[in-house]
Design a protein around this motif. Structure first.
Motif, mmCIF file in Angstrom:
data_model
loop_
_atom_site.group_PDB
_atom_site.id
_atom_site.type_symbol
_atom_site.label_atom_id
_atom_site.label_comp_id
_atom_site.label_asym_id
_atom_site.label_seq_id
_atom_site.Cartn_x
_atom_site.Cartn_y
_atom_site.Cartn_z
ATOM 1 N N UNK A 31 -10.278 -1.333 13.577
ATOM 2 C CA UNK A 31 -9.033 -2.098 13.481
ATOM 3 C C UNK A 31 -7.806 -1.254 13.824
ATOM 4 N N UNK A 32 -7.935 0.070 13.720
ATOM 5 C CA UNK A 32 -6.839 1.024 13.947
ATOM 6 C C UNK A 32 -5.721 0.857 12.921
ATOM 7 N N UNK A 33 -5.993 0.163 11.828
ATOM 8 C CA UNK A 33 -4.999 -0.012 10.782
ATOM 9 C C UNK A 33 -5.019 1.161 9.797
ATOM 10 N N UNK A 34 -3.935 1.283 9.060
ATOM 11 C CA UNK A 34 -3.877 2.244 7.964
ATOM 12 C C UNK A 34 -3.472 1.509 6.697
ATOM 13 N N UNK A 35 -4.296 1.614 5.672
ATOM 14 C CA UNK A 35 -4.021 1.019 4.372
ATOM 15 C C UNK A 35 -3.645 2.133 3.411
ATOM 16 N N UNK A 36 -2.538 1.976 2.703
ATOM 17 C CA UNK A 36 -2.124 3.028 1.769
ATOM 18 C C UNK A 36 -1.553 2.406 0.504
ATOM 19 N N UNK A 37 -1.822 3.044 -0.625
ATOM 20 C CA UNK A 37 -1.292 2.609 -1.911
ATOM 21 C C UNK A 37 -0.717 3.828 -2.611
ATOM 22 N N UNK A 38 0.470 3.657 -3.264
ATOM 23 C CA UNK A 38 1.224 4.783 -3.773
ATOM 24 C C UNK A 38 1.655 4.567 -5.226
#
Length: 239
Positions: free
Chosen positions: A228-235
């Motif tokens: 997908x070339x996506x980046x998922x991030x949670x902070x």
């Protein structure tokens, strides 16, 4: 145009010419096949295009076009719901002339990303530590997460790992949407000058972003599968 509109349509791939009428409600589409097993036939249908979502319902027997976006056994109708995965023109598509890309200067982009104060942007201020990072389906190990920081000042962010800046960007939010739409204008690093589109939601008090790669369409959800070339991030806000 080469078209393959689903399992219910004739195979192999056929070539055809389509005409659309966007004044009609729903919009109308006629496909005249010029090559392949359906050459000489014309299918009549309706379509609905909303942002990157496309619905098409075609009659396959030369009868009057469908009146609704549905199909049933024996109706002779084929229905498809499609989502655009890329704005790029497919390499194997021939015919017509692709419109030239619109020039958009970096200065114009900077102006579009001017700081606009908002409750959501205020909530994102400060220094955050990484809780979860998934890049193209690959989750970052917990040991590496500890080195991740997201620092936000007004609408400028820096995301770094081990002191190395990975993303330096200006942020623009559309808080009228659900989930919130977020755009990054990269002003440093390898992606300098590019724009990325994504989504933002809150998991408790932790912001979760799903960002497309530069030049890709905005995600529809928070999935981040391989390819997908996506980046998922949670902070999490640093105390």
């Amino acid at each position: 145009m080469e078209t393959d509109l689903g399992q219910n349509l004739p195979r192999p791939l056929t070539k055809g010419i389509f005409n659309i009428n966007v004044e009609a409600n729903p919009h109308e589409i006629d496909i005249e096949f010029v090559e392949g097993p359906e050459a000489g036939n014309t299918n009549f249908g309706i379509f609905r295009l909303e942002k990157d979502s496309l619905e098409i319902c075609l009659d396959l027997n030369g009868n009057p076009r469908p009146k609704a976006f549905s199909t049933s056994p024996g109706s002779g109708h084929a229905y498809e719901f499609l989502r655009r995965s890329s704005n790029a023109r497919p390499e194997d598509v021939q015919g017509g002339t692709a419109p030239p890309a619109k020039a958009h200067s970096f200065a114009a982009n900077i102006a579009e990303f001017a700081f606009v104060d908002s409750p959501m942007l205020n909530r994102l201020q400060g220094t955050w530590t990484a809780v979860k990072i998934v890049r193209d389906g690959q989750e970052l190990p917990a040991m590496m997460l500890r080195a991740g920081l997201r620092v936000a000042t007004k609408n400028e962010i820096r995301i770094s790992f081990g002191g190395q800046t990975m993303i330096h960007a200006l942020v623009r939010l559309d808080e009228s949407t659900n989930p919130v739409q977020v755009d990054y204008l990269n002003i440093g690093g390898a992606c300098n000058g590019t724009v990325q589109h994504g989504l933002l939601k809150w998991v408790g008090n932790e912001p979760c972003f799903c960002m497309a790669a530069p030049g890709q369409s905005r995600p529809y959800d928070f999935t981040c599968t391989r390819g997908s070339e996506r980046t998922l991030s949670q902070w999490r806000l640093k105390k």
